[in-house]
Write a protein that holds these residues in place. Structure first.
Motif, PDB file in Angstrom:
ATOM      1  N   GLY A 311       0.818  -1.204   0.000  1.00  0.00           N
ATOM      2  CA  GLY A 311       0.000   0.000   0.000  1.00  0.00           C
ATOM      3  C   GLY A 311       0.851   1.253   0.000  1.00  0.00           C
ATOM      4  O   GLY A 311       0.561   2.213  -0.729  1.00  0.00           O
ATOM      5  N   TYR A 312       1.913   1.235   0.819  1.00  0.00           N
ATOM      6  CA  TYR A 312       2.807   2.398   0.824  1.00  0.00           C
ATOM      7  C   TYR A 312       3.574   2.510  -0.480  1.00  0.00           C
ATOM      8  O   TYR A 312       3.719   3.601  -1.045  1.00  0.00           O
ATOM      9  CB  TYR A 312       3.785   2.324   2.002  1.00  0.00           C
ATOM     10  N   LEU A 313       4.099   1.400  -0.975  1.00  0.00           N
ATOM     11  CA  LEU A 313       4.849   1.423  -2.224  1.00  0.00           C
ATOM     12  C   LEU A 313       3.982   1.927  -3.377  1.00  0.00           C
ATOM     13  O   LEU A 313       4.447   2.701  -4.220  1.00  0.00           O
ATOM     14  CB  LEU A 313       5.390   0.029  -2.534  1.00  0.00           C
ATOM     15  N   ALA A 314       2.722   1.515  -3.398  1.00  0.00           N
ATOM     16  CA  ALA A 314       1.819   1.958  -4.468  1.00  0.00           C
ATOM     17  C   ALA A 314       1.538   3.455  -4.385  1.00  0.00           C
ATOM     18  O   ALA A 314       1.242   4.093  -5.402  1.00  0.00           O
ATOM     19  CB  ALA A 314       0.505   1.172  -4.407  1.00  0.00           C
ATOM     20  N   SER A 315       1.630   4.019  -3.184  1.00  0.00           N
ATOM     21  CA  SER A 315       1.417   5.468  -3.048  1.00  0.00           C
ATOM     22  C   SER A 315       2.582   6.262  -3.618  1.00  0.00           C
ATOM     23  O   SER A 315       2.443   7.453  -3.911  1.00  0.00           O
ATOM     24  CB  SER A 315       1.202   5.838  -1.579  1.00  0.00           C
ATOM     25  N   GLN A 316       3.727   5.616  -3.773  1.00  0.00           N
ATOM     26  CA  GLN A 316       4.927   6.288  -4.257  1.00  0.00           C
ATOM     27  C   GLN A 316       5.254   5.965  -5.717  1.00  0.00           C
ATOM     28  O   GLN A 316       5.968   6.732  -6.370  1.00  0.00           O
ATOM     29  CB  GLN A 316       6.125   5.888  -3.383  1.00  0.00           C
TER      30      GLN A 316
END
Length: 375
Positions: A311-316
């Motif tokens: 989820g965090y990686l997809a935000s970046q």
């Protein structure tokens, strides 16, 4: 490919210098640091997952408020968490085993639409994280949060964020009773519960842990394991469900079958954050725990992977999960709700938690249920 690596490195490393993610450390310093440690323990009361003889390998991963000593600290890389996963069965550490670990780890996000080339680039790039390995604990006692149903890499960003806020986060990688794959049934739930009870027993003499202030946070199948753990351990005062199975009929049945989870035994506060579009949501079992404070938060535009490091990686990384439109701020929203809940409970646990809905554009459904008072 070189330009892709550069984009990944810049986007992810800048997020860890305090530009876009306030929940992570701006810099490692002597007075403000996040520590991470990982060690293997042996539970001789249960069988090995490799050959069935007594001696279950249990990897215990800990993020904690730390203190930098005289030596120059070495900040961890995202790949260090992948290497921790490579060691979780008690073997590994070779280029071959690491390559298989990475391939296995990416199978699920690829099945959910993630771009394999982007994932491979994440594994290869030197992406700096916020934790420093094996530094000293910061002084004082710290509340504990158990991160259930996943590996250190699944909870890497969350574990670091929690430690920065003053919590000690503990993770035991999910495994089956007698094999690597989880038993997706009551045995699997019991196995996860016993793994964490064993892990806590190995940490019993850690003076930094406040064992009277423990939260069990479970992702997916770990939702019912977290609740089941709280049912028989009254020092667990809160349960946080990340799209947890307690919110569907299958998970509700597993909880109902637990002899420890009779209604009168469930008093820990429950926060259940879930995908509001999930058509098989079933919240009646959680509502039936009338002696517990309960909060349900349904979010729009998110997927199951939003609750993990992906989820965090997809935000970046734009379009990490393909062309389908997902909320870019899904992970951030989940974290902010989690942090708000924990802050509220630490300040005044006797006041009914209330989610400030206007602060979150993804919130679709909210329900608060207070406990029945025992006179």
């Amino acid at each position: 490919m070189k330009s892709l690596f550069w984009i990944l490195f810049v986007s992810l490393s800048s997020a860890y210098t305090g530009v876009s993610q306030s929940t992570q450390m701006a810099a490692v310093s002597k007075s403000d640091a996040v520590g991470f440690s990982s060690r293997l323990e042996t539970d001789n009361s249960r069988p090995s997952t490799s050959n069935g003889t007594l001696g279950r390998t249990v990897q215990v991963n800990i993020w904690y408020p730390g203190r930098i000593g005289q030596r120059s600290p070495k900040v961890m890389m995202f790949s260090d968490y992948l290497r921790t996963k490579d060691m979780e069965m008690g073997a590994g550490g070779t280029p071959q085993s690491y390559g298989k670990t990475v391939d296995d780890y990416f199978q699920w996000p690829i099945s959910q639409g993630a771009d394999k080339s982007l994932l491979d680039s994440i594994a290869s790039a030197k992406i700096p994280m916020g934790a420093v390995k094996n530094i000293d604990f910061a002084p004082g006692k710290h509340p504990v949060i158990l991160l259930m149903h996943g590996s250190a890499v699944d909870f890497a960003f969350l574990g670091e964020s929690l430690a920065e806020q003053g919590y000690i986060a503990v993770n035991v990688p999910v495994k089956g009773y007698g094999q690597k794959e989880l038993d997706v049934n009551g045995i699997g739930m019991e196995t996860e519960i016993r793994d964490y009870e064993f892990a806590l027993s190995t940490l019993a003499h850690n003076p930094s842990m406040d064992r009277n202030d423990i939260t069990a946070l479970g992702f997916s199948f770990g939702g019912q394991s977290a609740l089941g753990l709280a049912c028989r351990n009254p020092n667990i005062t809160r349960v946080i469900s990340y799209d947890g199975g307690i919110g569907d009929k299958f998970g509700a049945r597993l909880v109902a079958e637990s002899p420890f989870c009779a209604t009168e035994n469930v008093s820990a506060g429950i926060l259940h954050i879930y995908d509001a579009s999930y058509t098989r949501s079933y919240l009646d079992k959680i509502r039936s725990f009338v002696y517990a404070e309960k909060t349900f938060v349904g979010l729009n535009g998110i997927a199951h992977w939003h609750f993990t490091s992906f989820g965090y990686l997809a935000s970046q990384i734009p379009k990490l999960f393909g062309e389908k439109e997902y909320a870019k701020n899904g992970y951030e929203t989940i974290w902010r709700i989690t942090k708000g809940y924990l802050d509220s409970r630490s300040k005044n646990p006797k006041v009914l938690y209330s989610l400030p809905e206007d602060e979150f554009d993804l919130v679709d459904e909210v329900e608060h249920l207070g406990p029945i008072e025992i006179k």
